[in-house]
Design a protein around this motif. Sequence first.
Motif, PDB file in Angstrom:
ATOM      1  N   VAL A  74      -4.695  -5.769 -36.984  1.00  0.00           N
ATOM      2  CA  VAL A  74      -4.496  -5.258 -38.319  1.00  0.00           C
ATOM      3  C   VAL A  74      -4.909  -5.932 -39.578  1.00  0.00           C
ATOM      4  O   VAL A  74      -4.592  -6.960 -39.451  1.00  0.00           O
ATOM      5  N   VAL A  75      -5.933  -5.494 -40.182  1.00  0.00           N
ATOM      6  CA  VAL A  75      -6.572  -6.030 -41.054  1.00  0.00           C
ATOM      7  C   VAL A  75      -6.215  -5.524 -42.578  1.00  0.00           C
ATOM      8  O   VAL A  75      -5.661  -4.309 -42.839  1.00  0.00           O
ATOM      9  N   ASN A  76      -6.298  -6.456 -43.729  1.00  0.00           N
ATOM     10  CA  ASN A  76      -5.687  -5.880 -44.964  1.00  0.00           C
ATOM     11  C   ASN A  76      -7.327  -5.714 -45.583  1.00  0.00           C
ATOM     12  O   ASN A  76      -8.083  -6.720 -45.856  1.00  0.00           O
ATOM     13  N   PRO A  77      -7.770  -4.503 -45.925  1.00  0.00           N
ATOM     14  CA  PRO A  77      -9.100  -4.106 -46.392  1.00  0.00           C
ATOM     15  C   PRO A  77      -9.228  -4.654 -47.710  1.00  0.00           C
ATOM     16  O   PRO A  77     -10.290  -4.603 -48.429  1.00  0.00           O
ATOM     17  N   ASP A  78      -8.120  -4.976 -48.483  1.00  0.00           N
ATOM     18  CA  ASP A  78      -8.175  -5.507 -49.779  1.00  0.00           C
ATOM     19  C   ASP A  78      -8.369  -6.865 -50.076  1.00  0.00           C
ATOM     20  O   ASP A  78      -8.700  -7.342 -51.121  1.00  0.00           O
ATOM     21  N   ARG A  79      -8.511  -7.628 -48.816  1.00  0.00           N
ATOM     22  CA  ARG A  79      -8.731  -9.193 -48.800  1.00  0.00           C
ATOM     23  C   ARG A  79      -9.709  -9.529 -47.780  1.00  0.00           C
ATOM     24  O   ARG A  79      -9.605  -9.707 -46.614  1.00  0.00           O
TER      25      ARG A  79
ATOM     26  N   ASP B 248       0.807  -5.000 -43.530  1.00  0.00           N
ATOM     27  CA  ASP B 248       0.329  -3.713 -44.000  1.00  0.00           C
ATOM     28  C   ASP B 248      -1.182  -3.725 -43.737  1.00  0.00           C
ATOM     29  O   ASP B 248      -1.885  -4.888 -43.773  1.00  0.00           O
ATOM     30  N   GLY B 249      -2.022  -2.766 -43.450  1.00  0.00           N
ATOM     31  CA  GLY B 249      -3.250  -3.044 -43.439  1.00  0.00           C
ATOM     32  C   GLY B 249      -3.952  -1.802 -42.571  1.00  0.00           C
ATOM     33  O   GLY B 249      -3.326  -0.787 -42.249  1.00  0.00           O
TER      34      GLY B 249
ATOM     35  N   ARG C  25       1.779   0.250 -42.237  1.00  0.00           N
ATOM     36  CA  ARG C  25       2.828  -0.665 -42.996  1.00  0.00           C
ATOM     37  C   ARG C  25       3.116  -1.468 -42.201  1.00  0.00           C
ATOM     38  O   ARG C  25       3.350  -1.257 -41.033  1.00  0.00           O
TER      39      ARG C  25
ATOM     40  N   HIS D  32     -15.533  -1.959 -45.588  1.00  0.00           N
ATOM     41  CA  HIS D  32     -14.563  -1.912 -44.596  1.00  0.00           C
ATOM     42  C   HIS D  32     -14.857  -3.049 -43.729  1.00  0.00           C
ATOM     43  O   HIS D  32     -15.994  -3.459 -43.317  1.00  0.00           O
TER      44      HIS D  32
ATOM     45  N   ARG E 110      -4.405   3.547 -41.046  1.00  0.00           N
ATOM     46  CA  ARG E 110      -3.568   2.710 -42.013  1.00  0.00           C
ATOM     47  C   ARG E 110      -2.290   2.577 -41.734  1.00  0.00           C
ATOM     48  O   ARG E 110      -1.556   3.645 -41.719  1.00  0.00           O
TER      49      ARG E 110
END
Length: 412
Positions: free
Chosen positions: A266-271, A228-229, A15, A336, A13
Motif C-alpha cells: 500500500v503506497v501513498n501516491p502523495d508522497r 491510506d493509499g 483507506r 504513480h 485506492r
Amino acid sequence: DLTVVDAVAHGTRVRAGDALVRLDADKLREQIADLEQDAPAAAIALELARAELANLKETTPQCLAAARRNRRVVEEDREYFEKEGRERRIRTASFNVKSAEQRLANAAEELKQLKQMYEADDLTEQTEEIILKRQEFEVEAAEFSLENLRASTERELETAIPRETENLQSQRRDQELALALAEETLPKALARKQLEVEKLARDQRKAQKRLDDLKADLAALDVRAPADGVVMYGACESGRWTTGPIVIKKLVRGGKLAPYEIFMTVVNPDRLQLKAVVPETDLGKARIGMTGETAPVALPNRKLPVRLESVDRVPLVTGGFGATLSLTPSGPADLHPGMNCKITLTDTSAANALVAPVQAVFGEGDQKHVFVRLADGKAEKRTVRTGESEGKTIEILEGLVEGDTILLSKPE
C-alpha cells in the motif's frame, strides 16, 4: 494454507483498515476448535497426574518401610523357629502323645478297678452299670484320642514342621525379593511420575502456545490496509514492482500465497520518491543536496524539481549505485509508483568551489596539507581536506578560505 477467496484489484485506492484480501480460514478455525476442546481434558489429566504424584511422594517411603518391616518380621520368625520354635513344637507333639497315653492308662485303670469292685457284689445295681458304661466310653474316647494324636503327631513331625521350615525359608526369600523390587522400582516409579507430570505440563504449555499462535494467525489472516493509499501487487525493489507478475496469478479465487511472501504494497501516491541508478563514472560527482529536474517518460515536456537525498556506497548487482531523490511537490496527481523518468542534476556547488593548484597540495592518502604564507612572511603547515581533482586544480573542502596565499613548493 493461505488460499485466497477474493482480493482487491491492483491499483485500488483504499483507506486505513479496509480489507485487502480474504483468505480461507476454515481449517485454521477447525484446529483452534480442536485445541480448545482438548484443553479441559488435558488440564484434568495434569491435575490427576499431580494428585498421583503427591500420593506417590507420600506412599513411596511408607511402602519401602513396609517392605523392610515385612522382611525383618519374616527373618525374626525364621530365626525363632530355627533356634527354638521347631524344637518346642516337636516336644509339644511328643508330650501331647504322652499325655494321651497317660489319660488312656488312667481311664483303663479306673475301669479295671470299677469292674473288680462291682464284681465283688453278687448283684450289680443299675447305677453301677451306668458308671461302668460311662467309664468304658472314657477308655474308648481316650484310645481314639490317642490314635488321632499319634497320627497328627506323626504328620506334625514328618510333614508340618519340615514344611514350616520350607515356608519360612520361602517367605524369607520372597520378602528379600519383594524388598529388592520395591527399592528398585518404587523410587523409579516416583521419578517416572514426576517426569510424566512435567511432560503433561510441558505439553499443555505447548498446546496453549499453539492455540495462541493459531489465534494470532487467524487474526493476521484478516489482512487490512495499514494506511491510506493505493494497492500495488507485489513488492517494490529499488522502485520496480519485481514480483507483481508472480502474485497477480495467486490473488485470484483458489490461489495460494506462500508464507512470508509480500503480495501487496500500500503506497501513498502523495508522497513519492525517485529511485535512480548513478553510473560508476558519475559517482564522484554525486553529492548529497544536489538539485536538478526530472522529466517523466509519460510527460517528457514536463519538468519537475528534484533533490538528491542519498547515494548507496555499495554497487547494485546490476551495476551502478542506487540513489534516492525527493520530488517537489512530493507527488503530483498524474505520477504513480512504478513510472519511469529521466533525471538531470546540476552541481551548483562546483562553480563556487574553493580550488588550489595540485602541485601546492602535499601528502598521501587522506593526510593532505599545504603551506600558507602568513602576514609576517613565514610559512605555516596546514592540514586540508580535499575533494575532486580536475587535472591542474583540486577542490579544497576544509582547511583554507578564499584569499589564503599558499606556496607551490615546500619552504626550505
